[in-house]
Design a protein around this motif. Structure first.
Motif, short mmCIF file in Angstrom:
data_model
loop_
_atom_site.label_atom_id
_atom_site.label_comp_id
_atom_site.label_asym_id
_atom_site.label_seq_id
_atom_site.Cartn_x
_atom_site.Cartn_y
_atom_site.Cartn_z
N GLY A 59 -5.26 1.42 -16.59
CA GLY A 59 -4.11 0.52 -16.55
C GLY A 59 -3.72 0.04 -15.17
O GLY A 59 -2.77 -0.73 -15.05
N GLY A 60 -4.44 0.47 -14.11
CA GLY A 60 -4.05 -0.02 -12.79
C GLY A 60 -4.82 0.59 -11.66
O GLY A 60 -5.80 1.32 -11.85
N GLN A 61 -4.38 0.30 -10.46
CA GLN A 61 -4.97 0.85 -9.25
C GLN A 61 -3.93 0.85 -8.14
O GLN A 61 -2.94 0.12 -8.20
CB GLN A 61 -6.21 0.06 -8.81
N GLN A 62 -4.16 1.69 -7.14
CA GLN A 62 -3.31 1.74 -5.96
C GLN A 62 -4.19 1.76 -4.73
O GLN A 62 -5.29 2.34 -4.73
CB GLN A 62 -2.43 3.00 -5.97
N VAL A 63 -3.71 1.12 -3.67
CA VAL A 63 -4.34 1.23 -2.36
C VAL A 63 -3.55 2.27 -1.59
O VAL A 63 -2.34 2.15 -1.42
CB VAL A 63 -4.36 -0.11 -1.61
N VAL A 64 -4.23 3.33 -1.13
CA VAL A 64 -3.57 4.46 -0.49
C VAL A 64 -4.15 4.67 0.90
O VAL A 64 -5.36 4.86 1.06
CB VAL A 64 -3.74 5.75 -1.31
N VAL A 65 -3.28 4.64 1.90
CA VAL A 65 -3.69 4.97 3.26
C VAL A 65 -3.46 6.47 3.47
O VAL A 65 -2.35 6.97 3.25
CB VAL A 65 -2.91 4.15 4.29
N LYS A 93 0.84 -1.20 0.00
CA LYS A 93 0.00 0.00 0.00
C LYS A 93 0.88 1.25 0.00
O LYS A 93 2.04 1.22 0.39
CB LYS A 93 -0.92 0.00 1.23
N LEU A 94 0.29 2.36 -0.44
CA LEU A 94 0.96 3.65 -0.38
C LEU A 94 0.49 4.41 0.85
O LEU A 94 -0.65 4.25 1.29
CB LEU A 94 0.65 4.47 -1.63
N THR A 95 1.36 5.25 1.38
CA THR A 95 0.99 6.15 2.47
C THR A 95 1.00 7.57 1.93
O THR A 95 2.05 8.07 1.50
CB THR A 95 1.95 6.03 3.66
N ALA A 96 -0.15 8.21 1.94
CA ALA A 96 -0.26 9.54 1.34
C ALA A 96 0.55 10.57 2.10
O ALA A 96 0.58 10.57 3.34
CB ALA A 96 -1.73 9.96 1.30
N LEU A 97 1.19 11.45 1.36
CA LEU A 97 1.86 12.61 1.92
C LEU A 97 0.98 13.85 1.82
O LEU A 97 1.15 14.82 2.55
CB LEU A 97 3.18 12.88 1.18
#
Length: 205
Positions: A148-154, A91-95
């Motif tokens: 073309g895709g997806q991301q899971v972002v916290v 997962k990504l962590t939002a800045l």
């Protein structure tokens, strides 16, 4: 108003990676700082490092503003951009998160490198779902879809979240915070679009 919002979106979606894809075009330089001085043709910023950076302004420089909004403004089926660092479990962590107006949906859609850190990225896409994070103290977990895709972002509750508005050079005052993507023209950095934080806020991107 749409023209200024488009200017803001173009700023956020033009990166060195985009320039490389276009071929021989030189990579743009991202500039961030507080306004030291402003004239009709020149903007001088004080960077985080304390140095002065002079930016030449185009004759019809467009200006957009960012305003702070709450995390509850992030809802399913809105189009957002988020700079993020890699987190846990892929997962990504939002800045930061910036919410685009509906008229700007789809611009800059995708996932690409960003310069906030050595590992940061920028994702522009549609929010499919918004969920709570267990033990996250108000954090949200987003599934963001793009072509073309997806991301899971916290998204931690503490990160800055902003929306866009129309602005003018009158909003670019000494002490205000500015973000711009510039190009090298004759050995000088030049910008025809600026994003300025409203009411003392800082454009977080």
């Amino acid at each position: 108003m749409k023209r200024f919002l488009l200017a803001a979106t173009m700023l956020l979606t033009t990166t060195a990676a985009n320039a490389d894809l276009m071929g021989a075009a030189p990579a743009p330089t991202l500039v961030r700082g507080t306004v030291a001085t402003l004239s009709a043709t020149t903007l001088t910023l004080t960077t985080k490092a304390g140095t002065k950076q002079v930016v030449t302004l185009a004759p019809n420089t467009g200006v957009a503003t960012t305003s702070v909004i709450g995390i509850d403004a992030i809802k399913p089926n809105i189009f957002i951009g988020t700079a993020a660092d890699p987190g846990k479990d892929g997962k990504l962590t939002a800045l930061e998160v910036h919410v685009f107006p509906e008229s700007m949906r789809g611009l800059g859609e995708g996932h690409r490198p960003w310069d906030t850190s050595k590992t940061s990225s920028m994702t522009n896409g549609n929010v499919r779902t918004v969920g709570a994070v267990k033990h996250g103290k108000g954090a949200r977990e987003l599934i963001v879809d793009y072509k073309g895709g997806q991301q899971v972002v916290v998204v931690p509750a503490s990160v800055p979240i902003v929306s866009f508005g129309a602005g003018t050079l009158a909003d670019v005052k000494p002490g205000s915070h500015v973000f711009a993507i510039t190009k090298n023209v004759g050995g000088k950095l030049s910008a025809d679009r600026l994003v300025v934080g409203a009411n003392g806020s800082t454009p977080p991107m």
